[in-house]
Motif scaffolding. Structure first.
Motif, PDB file in Angstrom:
ATOM      1  N   ALA A  14      -3.346  -1.064   1.100  1.00 38.77           N
ATOM      2  CA  ALA A  14      -2.525  -0.160   0.308  1.00 38.77           C
ATOM      3  C   ALA A  14      -1.759   0.809   1.192  1.00 38.77           C
ATOM      4  CB  ALA A  14      -3.399   0.611  -0.683  1.00 38.77           C
ATOM      5  N   ASP A  15      -2.325   1.136   2.411  1.00 40.78           N
ATOM      6  CA  ASP A  15      -1.637   2.051   3.292  1.00 40.78           C
ATOM      7  C   ASP A  15      -0.345   1.456   3.843  1.00 40.78           C
ATOM      8  OD1 ASP A  15      -3.579   3.928   2.933  1.00 40.78           O
ATOM      9  OD2 ASP A  15      -4.682   3.450   4.766  1.00 40.78           O
ATOM     10  N   GLN A  16      -0.233   0.139   3.795  1.00 41.63           N
ATOM     11  CA  GLN A  16       0.948  -0.516   4.334  1.00 41.63           C
ATOM     12  C   GLN A  16       2.032  -0.738   3.273  1.00 41.63           C
ATOM     13  OE1 GLN A  16       0.684  -0.771   7.569  1.00 41.63           O
ATOM     14  NE2 GLN A  16      -1.447  -0.057   7.377  1.00 41.63           N
ATOM     15  N   LEU A  17       1.771  -0.347   2.023  1.00 40.80           N
ATOM     16  CA  LEU A  17       2.728  -0.576   0.954  1.00 40.80           C
ATOM     17  C   LEU A  17       3.921   0.359   1.080  1.00 40.80           C
ATOM     18  CD1 LEU A  17       0.319  -0.883  -2.111  1.00 40.80           C
ATOM     19  CD2 LEU A  17       1.482  -2.732  -0.913  1.00 40.80           C
ATOM     20  N   PRO A  18       5.124  -0.093   0.684  1.00 39.94           N
ATOM     21  CA  PRO A  18       6.273   0.810   0.670  1.00 39.94           C
ATOM     22  C   PRO A  18       6.097   1.874  -0.399  1.00 39.94           C
ATOM     23  CG  PRO A  18       6.817  -1.284  -0.368  1.00 39.94           C
ATOM     24  CD  PRO A  18       5.449  -1.450   0.236  1.00 39.94           C
ATOM     25  N   ASP A  19       6.940   2.893  -0.353  1.00 39.70           N
ATOM     26  CA  ASP A  19       6.859   3.983  -1.319  1.00 39.70           C
ATOM     27  C   ASP A  19       7.298   3.473  -2.691  1.00 39.70           C
ATOM     28  OD1 ASP A  19       6.726   6.381  -2.625  1.00 39.70           O
ATOM     29  OD2 ASP A  19       8.570   7.185  -1.755  1.00 39.70           O
ATOM     30  N   VAL A  20       6.345   3.377  -3.611  1.00 42.71           N
ATOM     31  CA  VAL A  20       6.656   2.866  -4.946  1.00 42.71           C
ATOM     32  C   VAL A  20       6.843   3.987  -5.955  1.00 42.71           C
ATOM     33  CG1 VAL A  20       5.437   0.710  -4.526  1.00 42.71           C
ATOM     34  CG2 VAL A  20       4.212   2.620  -5.543  1.00 42.71           C
ATOM     35  N   SER A  45      -5.966   7.826 -15.383  1.00 44.29           N
ATOM     36  CA  SER A  45      -5.852   9.168 -15.943  1.00 44.29           C
ATOM     37  C   SER A  45      -4.415   9.650 -15.740  1.00 44.29           C
ATOM     38  CB  SER A  45      -6.815  10.127 -15.239  1.00 44.29           C
ATOM     39  OG  SER A  45      -6.383  10.357 -13.911  1.00 44.29           O
ATOM     40  N   PRO A  46      -3.903  10.514 -16.625  1.00 45.54           N
ATOM     41  CA  PRO A  46      -2.545  11.046 -16.423  1.00 45.54           C
ATOM     42  C   PRO A  46      -2.379  11.726 -15.073  1.00 45.54           C
ATOM     43  CG  PRO A  46      -3.307  11.521 -18.644  1.00 45.54           C
ATOM     44  CD  PRO A  46      -4.480  10.957 -17.909  1.00 45.54           C
ATOM     45  N   ALA A  47      -3.428  12.422 -14.617  1.00 42.85           N
ATOM     46  CA  ALA A  47      -3.334  13.100 -13.319  1.00 42.85           C
ATOM     47  C   ALA A  47      -3.178  12.093 -12.186  1.00 42.85           C
ATOM     48  CB  ALA A  47      -4.576  13.966 -13.094  1.00 42.85           C
ATOM     49  N   HIS A  48      -3.912  10.990 -12.275  1.00 45.61           N
ATOM     50  CA  HIS A  48      -3.818   9.958 -11.227  1.00 45.61           C
ATOM     51  C   HIS A  48      -2.438   9.330 -11.226  1.00 45.61           C
ATOM     52  CE1 HIS A  48      -6.298   6.838  -8.825  1.00 45.61           C
ATOM     53  NE2 HIS A  48      -5.045   6.847  -8.411  1.00 45.61           N
ATOM     54  N   GLN A  58      -1.238   6.499  -2.907  1.00 45.77           N
ATOM     55  CA  GLN A  58      -0.731   5.137  -2.868  1.00 45.77           C
ATOM     56  C   GLN A  58      -1.569   4.284  -3.805  1.00 45.77           C
ATOM     57  OE1 GLN A  58       2.019   3.903  -1.816  1.00 45.77           O
ATOM     58  NE2 GLN A  58       2.067   3.652   0.392  1.00 45.77           N
ATOM     59  N   PRO A  59      -0.945   3.449  -4.633  1.00 44.38           N
ATOM     60  CA  PRO A  59      -1.726   2.596  -5.538  1.00 44.38           C
ATOM     61  C   PRO A  59      -2.414   1.476  -4.777  1.00 44.38           C
ATOM     62  CG  PRO A  59       0.590   2.050  -5.702  1.00 44.38           C
ATOM     63  CD  PRO A  59       0.503   3.249  -4.794  1.00 44.38           C
TER      64      PRO A  59
END
Length: 207
Positions: A14-20, A45-48, A58-59
């Motif tokens: 997940a650390d390698q994912l582009p900014d989504v 959750s809405p906060a997440h 990052q998701p």
């Protein structure tokens, strides 16, 4: 030595994912969903979800799958990947026709499109009493031979030059109406749904 939460270490994919984050905000607003409604559908959750949309988190890959389903898109779309260009031309004889349950299917369009055009050869008596019901629309145009089209409780007899356009949630059956068989152009919408390709009345090719 600093530590990272489980599943979010430096080596986590997940650390390698582009900014989504911008795409997540855009999709939610396009669907006119509140933060609470979108989070509930995605099992977050809405906060997440808010932290994902602002780039503070990052998701994970499972989260991306859930969010893609929530917004009716793909993980590739969320990641900003561009689909390859499709060749708009389908040459005669390519791809090879496919025979299934007595019918012969000639692909007349590109794979993966919402609209799927085909040329069908339908012999007399093929597929028995198979009735289809599925989401989408269908359009057909008779090229040669007589065609019998059952739509619900109504039977229509069509000849060359006749066409039909109908909601495919209406129970329907397509059959040649004479011993010479029939040939037709056929277009249907390809919808991904849990209710898609429901056939009533036995097995057979499910388009």
């Amino acid at each position: 030595m600093s530590t990272s939460p489980a599943g979010e270490g430096p080596g986590d994919p997940a650390d390698q994912l582009p900014d989504v984050a911008p795409r997540l905000r855009e999709l939610r607003r396009d669907r006119r969903l509140t933060l609470e409604a979108a989070a509930r559908r995605a099992g977050l959750s809405p906060a997440h979800l808010s932290r994902l949309e602002t780039g503070r988190r990052q998701p994970s890959l499972p989260m991306l799958l859930g969010l893609a389903r929530t917004y009716g898109t793909t993980v590739s779309d969320l990641l900003g990947e561009q689909p390859p260009e499709r060749d708009p031309i389908v040459r005669a004889g390519r791809p090879e026709p496919v025979a299934a349950d007595g019918w012969t299917y000639h692909q007349a369009g590109a794979a993966g499109r919402v609209m799927q055009p085909l040329r069908l050869d339908v012999p007399y008596g093929a597929q028995g009493d198979l009735v289809r019901v599925h989401p989408g629309e269908e359009w057909l145009y008779v090229l040669e031979g007589p065609l019998r089209l059952n739509l619900g409780d109504t039977v229509h007899l069509l000849g060359p030059g006749d066409s039909a356009h109908f909601d495919s949630l209406t129970p329907h059956r397509i059959a040649a109406a004479g011993p010479e068989g029939t040939e037709l152009l056929f277009v249907h919408t390809l919808l991904r749904s849990s209710a898609a390709e429901l056939c009533l009345g036995g097995g057979g090719h499910r388009r």
